[in-house]
Design an enzyme around this catalytic site. Sequence first.
Site, PDB file in Angstrom:
ATOM      1  N   HIS A  20      -4.440   9.388   5.507  1.00  0.00           N
ATOM      2  CA  HIS A  20      -4.775   7.966   5.401  1.00  0.00           C
ATOM      3  C   HIS A  20      -6.144   7.752   6.041  1.00  0.00           C
ATOM      4  CE1 HIS A  20      -4.493   3.605   5.839  1.00  0.00           C
ATOM      5  NE2 HIS A  20      -3.425   3.620   5.060  1.00  0.00           N
TER       6      HIS A  20
ATOM      7  N   CYS B 229       0.865  -1.173   0.000  1.00  0.00           N
ATOM      8  CA  CYS B 229       0.000   0.000   0.000  1.00  0.00           C
ATOM      9  C   CYS B 229       0.902   1.224   0.000  1.00  0.00           C
ATOM     10  CB  CYS B 229      -0.968  -0.023   1.178  1.00  0.00           C
ATOM     11  SG  CYS B 229      -0.166   0.046   2.792  1.00  0.00           S
TER      12      CYS B 229
END
Length: 639
Positions: A561, A26
Amino acid sequence: MKYEQLAKDIIKNVGGKENVNSVVHCITRLRFKLKDESKAQTEVLKNMDGVVTVMKSGGQYQVVIGNHVSDVFKAVVEIGGFANSQSQDDVEEKKGSLFNRFIDMISGIFTPVLGVLAASGMIKGFNALFVALGWLDNTGGTYQILNAIGDALFYFLPIILGYTAMKKFGGTPFLGMVIAMALVYPALEGIPSAGDPLYTLFAGTIFESPVYIEFFGIPVILMTYSMSVIPIIVSAFFGAKLENFLAKVIPSVVRMFLVPMFTLLVIIPLTFIVIGPIATWASQLLGQATVAAYALSPIIAGTFVGGFWLIFVMFGLHWGLVPIAINNFTSQGFDPILAVVFAHSFALAGAILAVWIKTKNQKTKSLSAPAFISAIFGVTEPGMYGIALPLKKPFIFTIISSAIGGALLGFFGSTGYVMGGLGVFQLPSFIPPTGIDMSVIGAIIAAVVGMVLAFVLTYFFGGINKVENTVVSNEAKAEIAATSLEKTEKIEIVSPLKGEIIPLNEVADEAFASGLLGKGIAVEPTEGKLISPVSGTVSALFPTKHALGLTTDEGVELLIHIGMDTVNLGGKFFTGHVAQGDRVEKGALLVEFDIASIKKAGYKLTTPVLVTNHDVYELTTTDQKQVNVDDLLILVEKV
């Protein structure tokens, strides 16, 4: 490979490649699915240089790396031979249109050399100007040396591109350079002019090709590779694939010299035997098609050749028209074929001028100035590869405007009477022995129309400030950031979300809570809208839309995030409203997400807002318990 040792150590300490079912990454971490997590040496990994920490969550063994995780991931996949693993970035890239992927590839290959490309183009242009004004003699030493300075990069461009293309495709850059050196090797380039051919292939057809040399009995059709672009890029692509394959099958004890040896022995002959003939025949076919089109209608030929000239140059197909033009000059004293491309450099200049005026990016602006001057003088490479192609729309508008300019040249019957001259210096070649007539005036009209049309289309519809960052290297961004910081002492980062404030050290994720990924604060959102907290550029956007990076106009780098482990949702419940590379203003909607559905799926929505380049700043976070969008969240001050 920069991260080879780190990748080897990671694979070893997760239990070896035989313990890995799969690995993806990621925005900050490698995510392994291990057969047996007990075999992993967690404490060893945590203490390794290059590893931030290790997390275990959602059935994944997560090795947190940081911003350069994609580079480490590539090394891990290559060394471990995890053929079925891929990054989410790879998945997204494959979804892009073929045209966009091609443009992005070309842009990535040319970006490292934009500055010197622009400089070389300006030197070539001014040298031609000095000759035109009578200040220099084109047989004198001053002209020759200036010409060598300006022309060197373009002549040996395949060597430079061999390095950048091989690097782009994941191969060894110096291998790419050696492949290109063979293509422009003087002894091979000079063979056709040194003697008669051994024989001729396909005699009597449009694919007629003289053969001067053979390679183990296989005919080699020689062509000119200097100043070419596509042949070396294609060669580098296959070279990188072959090199990576050989690195896996050749024993490590002899890999250092056998891998490059076999790569060169296969790819260089393959280029001469396959790529060369394909390019040669395509050029010949294009030349015959152009002659037929001009005989049918000069307007149609002008539209076709004028519009696609820049593309022909990219692929080396223009060489099919040059012999026809030379033959026309020799046999009849004039040539209309190359005349119809006159407007293309002016169209490119118009598009670049629009970018120059409208761009907010100082690096793009600084590149535009020399590229514009070069285009006026007929040197199109700096503007095409440095500005128009990376921004895409200016390139498309240049093609459209060049096509219209070519149609006008065909309509007015503009014809060249002298071989030579580019850009503005090509204009005198249109003057017939009888003096200036409508064909000359028509050439001027075509150039002006092409330039003005490209300018207008690019200025109003070019989307310049949305994707301009793609022509800026990391080094250039650092320079821009440093300059901005000198002017700005304090930068306000407002809240991108409405919700409850959570101190970063209370976030239920060690990688974020430790501050190793960046300093900042977290928000527990109560509304599913992420708003841009700054004006700047979307420097990174994960395909699943759960995380993104922003770089402010002052150079502050942010990571936002949304949620914990929400990457596992694969983008479900997230809707992106921007793309990587977009220019955004403070308050712009970035991402929408479905809070209820994400929570129902079992994921927390705690959203860290981090300054990742915090080492050059002093940060002060808000002391409020609740925030609304646009409330001050972080105050960043230059140290």
